[in-house]
Design a protein around this motif. Structure first.
Motif, PDB file in Angstrom:
ATOM      1  N   ILE A  54       0.836  -1.204   0.000  1.00 41.87           N
ATOM      2  CA  ILE A  54       0.000   0.000   0.000  1.00 41.87           C
ATOM      3  C   ILE A  54       0.869   1.251   0.000  1.00 41.87           C
ATOM      4  CG2 ILE A  54      -1.710   1.333   1.305  1.00 41.87           C
ATOM      5  CD1 ILE A  54      -2.909  -1.120  -0.054  1.00 41.87           C
ATOM      6  N   VAL A  55       1.883   1.285   0.839  1.00 38.56           N
ATOM      7  CA  VAL A  55       2.782   2.444   0.897  1.00 38.56           C
ATOM      8  C   VAL A  55       3.537   2.590  -0.426  1.00 38.56           C
ATOM      9  CG1 VAL A  55       4.842   3.367   2.030  1.00 38.56           C
ATOM     10  CG2 VAL A  55       2.969   2.462   3.398  1.00 38.56           C
ATOM     11  N   GLY A  56       3.934   1.481  -1.033  1.00 38.88           N
ATOM     12  CA  GLY A  56       4.589   1.535  -2.335  1.00 38.88           C
ATOM     13  C   GLY A  56       3.686   2.139  -3.404  1.00 38.88           C
ATOM     14  N   GLY A  57       2.425   1.788  -3.392  1.00 41.46           N
ATOM     15  CA  GLY A  57       1.463   2.383  -4.329  1.00 41.46           C
ATOM     16  C   GLY A  57       1.275   3.865  -4.086  1.00 41.46           C
ATOM     17  N   LEU A  58       1.200   4.252  -2.820  1.00 38.91           N
ATOM     18  CA  LEU A  58       1.080   5.679  -2.499  1.00 38.91           C
ATOM     19  C   LEU A  58       2.322   6.452  -2.930  1.00 38.91           C
ATOM     20  CD1 LEU A  58      -0.535   5.434   1.037  1.00 38.91           C
ATOM     21  CD2 LEU A  58      -1.617   6.308  -1.034  1.00 38.91           C
ATOM     22  N   ALA A  59       3.497   5.867  -2.715  1.00 37.93           N
ATOM     23  CA  ALA A  59       4.745   6.532  -3.109  1.00 37.93           C
ATOM     24  C   ALA A  59       4.833   6.665  -4.630  1.00 37.93           C
ATOM     25  CB  ALA A  59       5.945   5.759  -2.572  1.00 37.93           C
ATOM     26  N   ALA A  60       4.416   5.642  -5.356  1.00 43.63           N
ATOM     27  CA  ALA A  60       4.437   5.713  -6.818  1.00 43.63           C
ATOM     28  C   ALA A  60       3.484   6.784  -7.328  1.00 43.63           C
ATOM     29  CB  ALA A  60       4.072   4.355  -7.409  1.00 43.63           C
ATOM     30  N   THR A  61       2.315   6.881  -6.728  1.00 47.68           N
ATOM     31  CA  THR A  61       1.360   7.913  -7.125  1.00 47.68           C
ATOM     32  C   THR A  61       1.889   9.298  -6.814  1.00 47.68           C
ATOM     33  OG1 THR A  61      -0.505   6.431  -6.804  1.00 47.68           O
ATOM     34  CG2 THR A  61      -0.982   8.765  -6.739  1.00 47.68           C
ATOM     35  N   LEU A  62       2.452   9.466  -5.637  1.00 47.50           N
ATOM     36  CA  LEU A  62       2.988  10.768  -5.265  1.00 47.50           C
ATOM     37  C   LEU A  62       4.140  11.163  -6.173  1.00 47.50           C
ATOM     38  CD1 LEU A  62       2.987  13.167  -3.347  1.00 47.50           C
ATOM     39  CD2 LEU A  62       4.509  11.880  -1.854  1.00 47.50           C
ATOM     40  N   GLY A  63       5.012  10.227  -6.497  1.00 47.32           N
ATOM     41  CA  GLY A  63       6.119  10.499  -7.407  1.00 47.32           C
ATOM     42  C   GLY A  63       5.631  10.933  -8.781  1.00 47.32           C
ATOM     43  N   ARG A  64       4.612  10.255  -9.274  1.00 46.97           N
ATOM     44  CA  ARG A  64       4.048  10.629 -10.569  1.00 46.97           C
ATOM     45  C   ARG A  64       3.423  12.017 -10.534  1.00 46.97           C
ATOM     46  NH1 ARG A  64      -1.087   7.852 -12.266  1.00 46.97           N
ATOM     47  NH2 ARG A  64      -1.796   9.511 -10.949  1.00 46.97           N
TER      48      ARG A  64
END
Length: 73
Positions: A54-64
């Motif tokens: 879940i945190v990895g998905g949030l980090a990927a979204t924030l990075g994008r």
């Protein structure tokens, strides 16, 4: 756009709002279920993997999102 397509799009925007978050959440549930049911992993390990996905998905979204914004000074 048909009413059905509009309803599906509205439901998607309500539940996920972002494809990366939706995929990360689905992957987290599937992988966690496989760890617990098939691999008989301890619940603590399954919880750590779930939170990490879940945190990895949030980090990927924030990075994008940050890459897509123009810089302001």
């Amino acid at each position: 756009m048909s009413r059905i397509t509009g309803a599906v799009k509205a439901a998607y925007n309500f539940f996920a709002g972002d494809a990366i978050l939706l995929v990360a959440a689905l992957a987290a549930f599937v992988i966690d279920g496989l760890l617990v049911k098939v691999a008989r992993a301890p619940n603590a390990l399954a919880a750590v993997v779930f939170v990490a996905l879940i945190v990895g998905g949030l980090a990927a979204t924030l990075g994008r999102e940050l890459r897509g914004r123009p810089r302001r000074r």
